[in-house]
Design a protein around this motif. Structure first.
Motif, mmCIF file in Angstrom:
data_model
loop_
_atom_site.group_PDB
_atom_site.id
_atom_site.type_symbol
_atom_site.label_atom_id
_atom_site.label_comp_id
_atom_site.label_asym_id
_atom_site.label_seq_id
_atom_site.Cartn_x
_atom_site.Cartn_y
_atom_site.Cartn_z
ATOM 1 N N GLU A 32 -3.293 6.231 10.597
ATOM 2 C CA GLU A 32 -2.421 7.251 10.021
ATOM 3 C C GLU A 32 -0.964 6.884 10.248
ATOM 4 O OE1 GLU A 32 -3.230 11.269 10.988
ATOM 5 O OE2 GLU A 32 -5.403 11.071 10.800
ATOM 6 N N GLU A 48 -8.628 5.260 2.790
ATOM 7 C CA GLU A 48 -7.899 4.818 3.979
ATOM 8 C C GLU A 48 -8.778 4.924 5.216
ATOM 9 O OE1 GLU A 48 -3.341 5.452 4.104
ATOM 10 O OE2 GLU A 48 -4.153 7.213 3.113
ATOM 11 N N GLU A 67 -7.072 9.399 0.967
ATOM 12 C CA GLU A 67 -7.382 9.549 2.396
ATOM 13 C C GLU A 67 -8.791 9.050 2.702
ATOM 14 O OE1 GLU A 67 -6.339 12.991 4.708
ATOM 15 O OE2 GLU A 67 -4.972 13.690 3.150
ATOM 16 N N HIS A 109 -2.293 2.534 -4.354
ATOM 17 C CA HIS A 109 -2.266 3.897 -3.822
ATOM 18 C C HIS A 109 -3.671 4.292 -3.341
ATOM 19 C CE1 HIS A 109 -0.583 7.916 -3.342
ATOM 20 N NE2 HIS A 109 -1.742 8.377 -3.806
ATOM 21 N N PHE A 131 0.844 -1.190 0.000
ATOM 22 C CA PHE A 131 0.000 0.000 0.000
ATOM 23 C C PHE A 131 0.884 1.247 0.000
ATOM 24 C CE2 PHE A 131 -3.684 -2.129 2.547
ATOM 25 C CZ PHE A 131 -4.052 -2.793 1.401
ATOM 26 N N SER A 132 0.447 2.279 -0.693
ATOM 27 C CA SER A 132 1.058 3.600 -0.512
ATOM 28 C C SER A 132 -0.058 4.563 -0.141
ATOM 29 C CB SER A 132 1.795 4.063 -1.767
ATOM 30 O OG SER A 132 0.920 4.191 -2.858
ATOM 31 N N SER A 133 0.331 5.603 0.596
ATOM 32 C CA SER A 133 -0.673 6.448 1.232
ATOM 33 C C SER A 133 -0.715 7.850 0.653
ATOM 34 C CB SER A 133 -0.360 6.531 2.735
ATOM 35 O OG SER A 133 -1.193 7.468 3.377
ATOM 36 N N ASN A 134 -1.903 8.407 0.598
ATOM 37 C CA ASN A 134 -2.079 9.794 0.191
ATOM 38 C C ASN A 134 -1.757 10.752 1.340
ATOM 39 O OD1 ASN A 134 -2.765 11.226 -2.177
ATOM 40 N ND2 ASN A 134 -4.691 11.877 -1.252
ATOM 41 N N ARG A 135 -1.474 10.171 2.525
ATOM 42 C CA ARG A 135 -1.187 11.009 3.695
ATOM 43 C C ARG A 135 0.285 11.410 3.782
ATOM 44 N NH1 ARG A 135 -4.674 6.870 7.435
ATOM 45 N NH2 ARG A 135 -6.715 7.867 7.252
#
Length: 394
Positions: free
Chosen positions: A362, A355, A352, A349, A317-321
């Motif tokens: 977070e 997620e 938020e 990806h 997973f990669s996060s928009n945060r």
């Protein structure tokens, strides 16, 4: 071991001892030896963590004498020694600097790949705000100690990668998963290029993690099986953190995911292999170690350490945060280096909103970079467009 057996050197009085850190690796080595008709009656297999009689044998003369030499072991192979930890390996190298005669004729090999260690995690992070850069962060053996031990003739660096393909090795170099590969080459097996894909799902707050992963993985699994690679030679591997996030929040979540994936897989085989009903399993003996198995392995990348499988699908997973850590290179490297034929990498990806709907916590540390700068650099790295290699923190 095969050569020792062919030369008649494995006997009841001159036995071999194979040591590693995982039961599945013991099973695989035993299986390999049997396939090559090696007499395993003269080979003993031990999991170092479970064998109380040989703890620290490599640095304790009394334990070496009582637990190894007097038991008739003349040939000792200590595999996966990276799990002793970087500090311990550095100490071993230091002790070898001035060693010359050991007094016992035989073999004693300590084998390790420091970047496969389960005790020393490495990753790529985002650093700097005015001049943002990528950082490879992890522990390395002290170079001075390593070079001195190498010059003594007791440490031999591996110069050729085997068991994988040139394409996978090239991908490891291009993504800077581990540093200092300039003087290492691969075998002549080119293989197919590693397929890397960044996937950004729609903001569907009704979807479950199981459904999301199935939607993402299914087309790739179909492409693998269409090439006549059987399920038993296939592994779906996750970053260890993804396993924790995706499947530990609910007790039955992983079982639900496997059942859902099995149901989605059935139509693929109805068309091409009507007699096969593939099942997802976390049992290595029911999948990877059983060449005729119709079960495909699903689990964390670290759980297959040391084994080889024809096809690997690795998902993270990669996060928009905008977390400071953008890639867990430990899991990434462990996963694709398991593949002997082809590897697929999926970077999922998440926005938020998604997620939050999936209850993903977070990140502990968030980058202070401008969002546009962060996203551009992260994307450039993941797509292999970043020409500057990361800074290496030793």
């Amino acid at each position: 071991l095969k050569q020792l057996d062919r030369n008649g050197m494995l006997t009841d009085k001159t036995k071999a001892l194979y040591i590693c850190f995982s039961d599945h690796m013991l099973d695989q080595v035993r299986m390999w030896l049997l396939q090559h008709e090696v007499s395993v009656s003269c080979v003993e297999f031990k999991n170092y963590e479970a064998a109380a009689d040989i703890q620290e044998f490599y640095k304790n003369q009394e334990i070496m004498k009582n637990g190894v030499i007097e038991q008739g072991f003349k040939f000792v192979f200590f595999d996966q020694a990276e799990d002793l930890g970087i500090e311990e390996l550095t100490v071993i190298c230091q002790k070898l600097e001035n060693s010359s005669e050991f007094g016992i004729m035989g073999h004693f090999w300590i084998l390790f790949d420091v970047f496969q260690s389960k005790t020393n995690i490495h990753k790529i992070e985002m650093i700097g705000e005015k001049r943002p850069r990528l950082l490879w962060s992890g522990k390395l053996i002290n170079e001075e100690r390593f070079e001195a031990a190498k010059n003594s003739g007791h440490v031999w660096p591996l110069k050729t990668v085997f068991g994988s393909t040139e394409s996978i090795f090239t991908h490891i170099k291009e993504k800077h998963l581990i540093p200092n590969l300039e003087n290492v080459k691969c075998t002549d097996n080119k293989g197919t290029a590693v397929k890397f894909e960044m996937v950004t799902p729609a903001d569907d707050t009704q979807i479950s993690i199981s459904q999301l992963i199935c939607q993402t993985v299914l087309p790739i699994a179909k492409s693998i099986f269409d090439k006549q690679i059987l399920p038993g030679h296939t592994a779906l591997l996750f970053d260890d953190d993804v396993m924790d996030i995706a499947f530990s929040m609910e007790k039955e979540n992983l079982e639900n995911f496997k059942s859902h994936l099995d149901a989605q897989m059935e139509p693929i085989f109805d068309n091409n292999h009507k007699t096969i009903r593939p099942k997802a399993t976390q049992d290595i003996k029911e999948s990877i170690l059983n060449e005729s198995s119709t079960n495909y392995f699903v689990g964390a990348a670290s759980s297959l350490k040391g084994l080889t499988v024809k096809a690997v699908i690795y998902l993270s997973f990669s996060s928009n945060r905008r977390p400071k850590e953008i890639t867990r290179t430990s899991s990434y490297y462990q996963a694709i280096s398991r593949a002997s034929c082809e590897a697929h990498v999926l970077d999922l990806h998440l926005t938020e909103k998604m997620e939050s709907s999936l209850n993903i916590p977070e990140p502990a540390i968030v980058s202070g970079l401008d969002p546009e700068v962060y996203d551009a650099l992260a994307r450039s790295y993941k797509l292999g467009q970043e020409t500057r290699g990361p800074v290496v923190r030793r």
